[in-house]
Design an enzyme around this catalytic site. Structure first.
Site, PDB file in Angstrom:
ATOM      1  N   HIS A 210       0.801  -1.218   0.000  1.00  0.00           N
ATOM      2  CA  HIS A 210       0.000   0.000   0.000  1.00  0.00           C
ATOM      3  C   HIS A 210       0.838   1.275   0.000  1.00  0.00           C
ATOM      4  CE1 HIS A 210       1.088  -0.225   4.260  1.00  0.00           C
ATOM      5  NE2 HIS A 210       0.784   1.049   4.342  1.00  0.00           N
ATOM      6  N   ARG A 211       2.142   1.195   0.239  1.00  0.00           N
ATOM      7  CA  ARG A 211       2.938   2.413   0.396  1.00  0.00           C
ATOM      8  C   ARG A 211       3.136   3.125  -0.946  1.00  0.00           C
ATOM      9  NH1 ARG A 211       5.282   3.377   5.262  1.00  0.00           N
ATOM     10  NH2 ARG A 211       4.965   1.704   6.784  1.00  0.00           N
TER      11      ARG A 211
END
Length: 369
Positions: A210-211
């Site tokens: 998700h980063r």
């Protein structure tokens, strides 16, 4: 925005993301009537927020600030302003924030501005990577906090190195340990999860991403998905909304996703159950690095840096978004039983599952709540 009626000194517990709910859930329960939960709305997706309140049997928040779906600056600014307004209308003894989120930074800033002592749970983590927005959030929270709850001696050393006074620091362990112990499904439930997902014990890889450094650039995300797709085991990939949005409009990325077992975001119990039965994990999550130390599974951390050095070289290996993913995974898979046996004998560096009790005791002693 209201507050509950109670004779106890109130402590505002500010949260807004899945990790904060997970790591503050037991503390909220221990504080009981003293806890007033304020939800910033940083994670506005139901699967990443509401379901976790239900899983942890938490009371409904006394306030919803609704700051999700905006830029970091706007989230912090709006949350700080809204929290300041709430704190002026609802006097409390302290404000608890957790970790390195925009909600944590906003909570610490608002508390400081309203002359309410902030408490930072999970204090002292440092990646020493100024490119990470989270690094700035956690530094701000630490230096504003009147009570820094450090999970490990590494974190304690970091705080001391930044001249944070000793009387503002307490060593607690990490609250994630008790969350994992409390919510890990039993063997029968884990077996049912394997059947549901069409995999076998130690016969699949569990992955999350998700980063921004990994999902915002289509080339980087494509490299990661290509590495996952080339592994000799099926890869279950719960799709974070950010990752799904980035991949949805790109035919090449969509094709790569089609070679993986892409699923909707998982409930925390389901995620833990699958993680405990996996061969290994591949993730850019900070929390996963901690969770595997309790579950005794290895994780490949796909990031430039980590603020959790305690697990590197034991439960975790840090690699970039490239061929190192596949190389490390194949190295572990080549002798998987031995890897699992080795990790089974290692204690978690994050404590014995009493972090919330120690944190609650420190809050009561310091602020009378």
């Amino acid at each position: 925005m209201g507050s509950p009626s109670t004779a106890h000194p109130q402590v505002a517990v500010v949260l807004g993301t899945r990790p904060e709910i997970i790591k503050l859930g037991n503390l909220v329960r221990l504080l009981g009537d003293s806890a007033a939960v304020v939800h910033t709305g940083q994670h506005f997706d139901t699967n990443l927020s509401r379901v976790f309140f239900e899983a942890f049997r938490l009371p409904d928040p006394v306030a919803h600030l609704g700051v999700g779906g905006d830029t970091r600056a706007a989230q912090i600014g709006r949350a700080t302003s809204a929290l300041g307004e709430w704190l002026r209308a609802n006097p409390v003894a302290a404000v608890v924030v957790q970790g390195d989120t925009n909600s944590a930074a906003a909570g610490a800033l608002a508390a400081n501005a309203c002359e309410v002592p902030p408490v930072h749970v999970e204090a002292g983590l440092r990646s020493f990577d100024r490119r990470m927005p989270e690094e700035h959030n956690r530094v701000v929270a630490d230096h504003l906090a009147e009570l820094c709850c450090a999970p490990t001696t590494v974190n304690l050393t970091n705080l001391r190195a930044e001249a944070i006074p000793e009387e503002r620091i307490v060593l607690t362990g990490n609250t994630v340990v008790e969350a994992v112990i409390d919510l890990l499904p039993p063997a029968e439930e884990r077996a049912a999860l394997l059947t549901h997902h069409g995999v076998t014990a130690s016969g699949f890889v569990l992955s999350t991403f998700h980063r921004p450094e990994n999902v915002d650039d289509p080339e980087v995300l494509g490299t990661i998905l290509s590495e996952l797709a080339a592994l000799p085991l099926p890869v279950i990939l719960p799709l974070h909304p950010r990752t799904a949005a980035r991949a949805g409009g790109d035919p090449r990325l969509a094709s790569l996703l089609g070679r993986l077992v892409a699923v909707d975001p998982l409930g925390y119990r389901e995620f833990l159950g699958l993680a405990a039965e996996s061969a290994l994990l591949i993730s850019d999550s900070g929390g996963v690095q901690e969770e595997v130390s309790v579950l005794k599974r290895p994780v490949i951390v796909v990031r430039r840096s980590t603020e959790r050095p305690e697990v590197i070289g034991t439960f975790a290996e840090l690699v970039g978004a490239g061929p190192g993913i596949g190389e490390q995974a194949r190295a572990w898979l080549g002798d998987l039983a031995a890897v699992h046996d080795r990790l089974a004998g290692l204690p978690s560096p994050y404590g014995d599952g009493t972090a919330s009790e120690k944190t609650a005791a420190a809050i009561r002693e310091r602020f009378g709540a």
